[in-house]
Scaffold this active site. Structure first.
Site, PDB file in Angstrom:
ATOM      1  N   LYS A 140     -23.427  17.949  23.050  1.00 48.42           N
ATOM      2  CA  LYS A 140     -23.267  17.516  21.602  1.00 48.42           C
ATOM      3  C   LYS A 140     -24.965  17.645  21.360  1.00 48.42           C
ATOM      4  CE  LYS A 140     -21.173  13.660  21.369  1.00 48.42           C
ATOM      5  NZ  LYS A 140     -20.604  13.708  22.742  1.00 48.42           N
TER       6      LYS A 140
ATOM      7  N   ARG B 205     -27.639  14.378  34.819  1.00 48.19           N
ATOM      8  CA  ARG B 205     -28.733  13.606  33.914  1.00 48.19           C
ATOM      9  C   ARG B 205     -29.004  12.535  34.375  1.00 48.19           C
ATOM     10  NH1 ARG B 205     -27.092  12.670  27.844  1.00 48.19           N
ATOM     11  NH2 ARG B 205     -25.752  11.162  28.642  1.00 48.19           N
TER      12      ARG B 205
ATOM     13  N   ARG C 182     -30.289   7.156  32.241  1.00 44.50           N
ATOM     14  CA  ARG C 182     -29.925   6.410  31.368  1.00 44.50           C
ATOM     15  C   ARG C 182     -28.994   5.447  31.809  1.00 44.50           C
ATOM     16  NH1 ARG C 182     -27.360   9.874  26.207  1.00 44.50           N
ATOM     17  NH2 ARG C 182     -25.725   8.574  26.538  1.00 44.50           N
TER      18      ARG C 182
ATOM     19  N   ARG D  49     -16.370   5.868  29.518  1.00 45.10           N
ATOM     20  CA  ARG D  49     -16.667   6.524  28.199  1.00 45.10           C
ATOM     21  C   ARG D  49     -15.729   7.610  27.933  1.00 45.10           C
ATOM     22  NH1 ARG D  49     -22.434   7.838  29.542  1.00 45.10           N
ATOM     23  NH2 ARG D  49     -22.629   9.113  27.910  1.00 45.10           N
TER      24      ARG D  49
HETATM   25  P1  B4P Z   1     -24.739  15.592  25.588  1.00 42.11           P
HETATM   26  O1  B4P Z   1     -23.219  15.854  25.385  1.00 42.11           O
HETATM   27  O2  B4P Z   1     -25.567  16.220  24.568  1.00 42.11           O
HETATM   28  O3  B4P Z   1     -24.844  14.069  25.590  1.00 42.11           O
HETATM   29  P2  B4P Z   1     -24.861  13.073  24.616  1.00 42.11           P
HETATM   30  O4  B4P Z   1     -25.466  13.709  23.472  1.00 42.11           O
HETATM   31  O5  B4P Z   1     -25.870  12.168  25.160  1.00 42.11           O
HETATM   32  O6  B4P Z   1     -23.438  12.509  24.249  1.00 42.11           O
HETATM   33  P3  B4P Z   1     -22.994  11.178  24.642  1.00 42.11           P
HETATM   34  O7  B4P Z   1     -21.512  11.206  24.021  1.00 42.11           O
HETATM   35  O8  B4P Z   1     -23.167  11.149  26.136  1.00 42.11           O
HETATM   36  O9  B4P Z   1     -23.611   9.968  23.936  1.00 42.11           O
HETATM   37  P4  B4P Z   1     -24.303   9.387  22.542  1.00 42.11           P
HETATM   38  O10 B4P Z   1     -25.626   9.483  22.574  1.00 42.11           O
HETATM   39  O11 B4P Z   1     -23.442  10.113  21.431  1.00 42.11           O
HETATM   40  O12 B4P Z   1     -25.102  16.185  26.811  1.00 42.11           O
HETATM   41  C1  B4P Z   1     -24.905  15.627  28.275  1.00 42.11           C
HETATM   42  C2  B4P Z   1     -25.692  16.321  29.319  1.00 42.11           C
HETATM   43  O13 B4P Z   1     -25.312  17.707  29.517  1.00 42.11           O
HETATM   44  C3  B4P Z   1     -27.174  16.713  28.925  1.00 42.11           C
HETATM   45  O14 B4P Z   1     -27.952  15.959  30.306  1.00 42.11           O
HETATM   46  C4  B4P Z   1     -27.513  18.079  28.708  1.00 42.11           C
HETATM   47  O15 B4P Z   1     -28.651  18.495  29.604  1.00 42.11           O
HETATM   48  C5  B4P Z   1     -26.313  18.807  29.768  1.00 42.11           C
HETATM   49  N1  B4P Z   1     -25.816  20.198  29.075  1.00 42.11           N
HETATM   50  C6  B4P Z   1     -25.688  20.341  27.793  1.00 42.11           C
HETATM   51  N2  B4P Z   1     -25.363  21.637  27.520  1.00 42.11           N
HETATM   52  C7  B4P Z   1     -25.191  21.998  28.817  1.00 42.11           C
HETATM   53  C8  B4P Z   1     -24.509  23.413  29.353  1.00 42.11           C
HETATM   54  N3  B4P Z   1     -24.481  24.307  28.623  1.00 42.11           N
HETATM   55  N4  B4P Z   1     -24.889  23.621  30.588  1.00 42.11           N
HETATM   56  C9  B4P Z   1     -25.129  22.443  31.688  1.00 42.11           C
HETATM   57  N5  B4P Z   1     -25.632  21.158  31.240  1.00 42.11           N
HETATM   58  C10 B4P Z   1     -25.556  20.956  29.937  1.00 42.11           C
HETATM   59  O16 B4P Z   1     -23.538   7.997  22.521  1.00 42.11           O
HETATM   60  C11 B4P Z   1     -24.114   7.057  23.268  1.00 42.11           C
HETATM   61  C12 B4P Z   1     -23.313   5.465  23.303  1.00 42.11           C
HETATM   62  O17 B4P Z   1     -23.652   5.079  21.784  1.00 42.11           O
HETATM   63  C13 B4P Z   1     -21.731   5.719  23.261  1.00 42.11           C
HETATM   64  O18 B4P Z   1     -21.091   5.527  24.519  1.00 42.11           O
HETATM   65  C14 B4P Z   1     -21.608   4.280  22.285  1.00 42.11           C
HETATM   66  O19 B4P Z   1     -21.813   3.444  22.862  1.00 42.11           O
HETATM   67  C15 B4P Z   1     -22.627   4.314  21.260  1.00 42.11           C
HETATM   68  N6  B4P Z   1     -22.442   5.168  20.086  1.00 42.11           N
HETATM   69  C16 B4P Z   1     -22.722   6.356  19.728  1.00 42.11           C
HETATM   70  N7  B4P Z   1     -22.382   6.683  18.505  1.00 42.11           N
HETATM   71  C17 B4P Z   1     -21.239   5.713  18.145  1.00 42.11           C
HETATM   72  C18 B4P Z   1     -20.281   5.766  16.965  1.00 42.11           C
HETATM   73  N8  B4P Z   1     -20.140   6.473  16.148  1.00 42.11           N
HETATM   74  N9  B4P Z   1     -19.542   4.361  17.142  1.00 42.11           N
HETATM   75  C19 B4P Z   1     -19.573   3.566  17.867  1.00 42.11           C
HETATM   76  N10 B4P Z   1     -20.487   3.635  18.937  1.00 42.11           N
HETATM   77  C20 B4P Z   1     -21.239   4.758  19.165  1.00 42.11           C
END
Ligand code: B4P
Length: 207
Positions: A19, A131, A137, A148
């Site tokens: 995402k 990652r 992280r 998660r």
């Molecule tokens: P992403 O999937 O982009 O990970 P993210 O944005 O960090 O999402 P995540 O759900 O983990 O965390 P968020 O910040 O929303 O990428 C993951 C990895 O994959 C990266 O290293 C990337 O390089 C790699 N990648 C991507 N595309 C690829 C491809 N095509 N091929 C290979 N590798 C690839 O949330 C974090 C925390 O915040 C949550 O757990 C929660 O505690 C809190 N939170 C956030 N929003 C909330 C909400 N609305 N309500 C309540 N809590 C919330």
């Protein structure tokens, strides 16, 4: 929607589906700010703010931050001027309660499209473990990563059907290279938003 309008978009999918990686590209292409609740929380933790102190333990354990707090933060962010014409929400809403709160914030306007990035659990766990090696992280330990995924399945996955019923869902296969996934998203979004091939082609060519 015309070329001069901006879009109200959301990207949803399991942790690690890509995402955050795709959000910046989509935001640039459709000329809207990307708003990531995860990034907002992490910036506050890093800055040692009161909000950061409130959410640090919750995030490091892989739980969701309480809806009331998350909704308040998003309402403040969406009230800022740069979000008036459109936005891309990344990681919000994550619960049914948050969907209702967002509906209230939009005050009768609806989201234009919801991108669902699909990827199976083993693939996303492997990505997040990688990652963890690179970025360290605090919520990227294997135990927390798996938790998660469970939280996503229980609390966020049901939102997919809800958006599907509203007719705004664009499902995209999140496996493949970042470029391949980005192209699938652009094609799916252009079709859903009714953008002509010229707009899509110009955006792809960076014009
Ligand atoms: P992403 O999937 O982009 O990970 P993210 O944005 O960090 O999402 P995540 O759900 O983990 O965390 P968020 O910040 O929303 O990428 C993951 C990895 O994959 C990266 O290293 C990337 O390089 C790699 N990648 C991507 N595309 C690829 C491809 N095509 N091929 C290979 N590798 C690839 O949330 C974090 C925390 O915040 C949550 O757990 C929660 O505690 C809190 N939170 C956030 N929003 C909330 C909400 N609305 N309500 C309540 N809590 C919330």
């Amino acid at each position: 929607m015309t070329e001069t309008d901006s879009a109200r978009l959301l990207i949803i999918g399991p942790p690690g589906a890509g995402k955050g990686t795709q959000a910046s590209r989509i935001a640039e292409r459709y000329d809207v700010p990307a708003i990531s609740t995860g990034d907002i929380f992490r910036a506050n933790i890093k800055g040692g703010t009161e909000l950061g102190k409130q959410v640090q333990q919750i995030i490091e354990s892989g739980e969701l931050v309480p809806d009331s707090l998350t909704n308040e933060i998003v309402a403040d962010r969406l009230a800022q001027e740069d979000a008036a014409r459109g936005f891309l929400l990344d990681g919000y809403p994550r619960t049914v309660d948050q969907v209702h709160a967002l509906d209230g914030m939009l005050d009768g306007r609806s989201l234009d499209a919801v991108i669902l990035l699909e990827a199976d659990t083993d693939a996303v766990v492997a990505r997040l473990m990688k990652r963890a090696e690179l970025e360290g992280r605090a919520d990227d330990t294997e135990e927390v990563i798996r938790h998660r995924q469970e939280v996503y399945a229980e609390q966020t996955a049901p939102l997919v059907e809800l958006f599907s019923k509203r007719g705004i869902l664009v499902s995209v296969d999140g496996l493949g290279t970042v470029e391949e996934v980005a192209d699938r998203i652009s094609d799916g979004l252009d079709a859903k938003l009714g953008l002509g091939t010229e707009v899509g082609a110009n955006a792809k060519a960076g014009r």
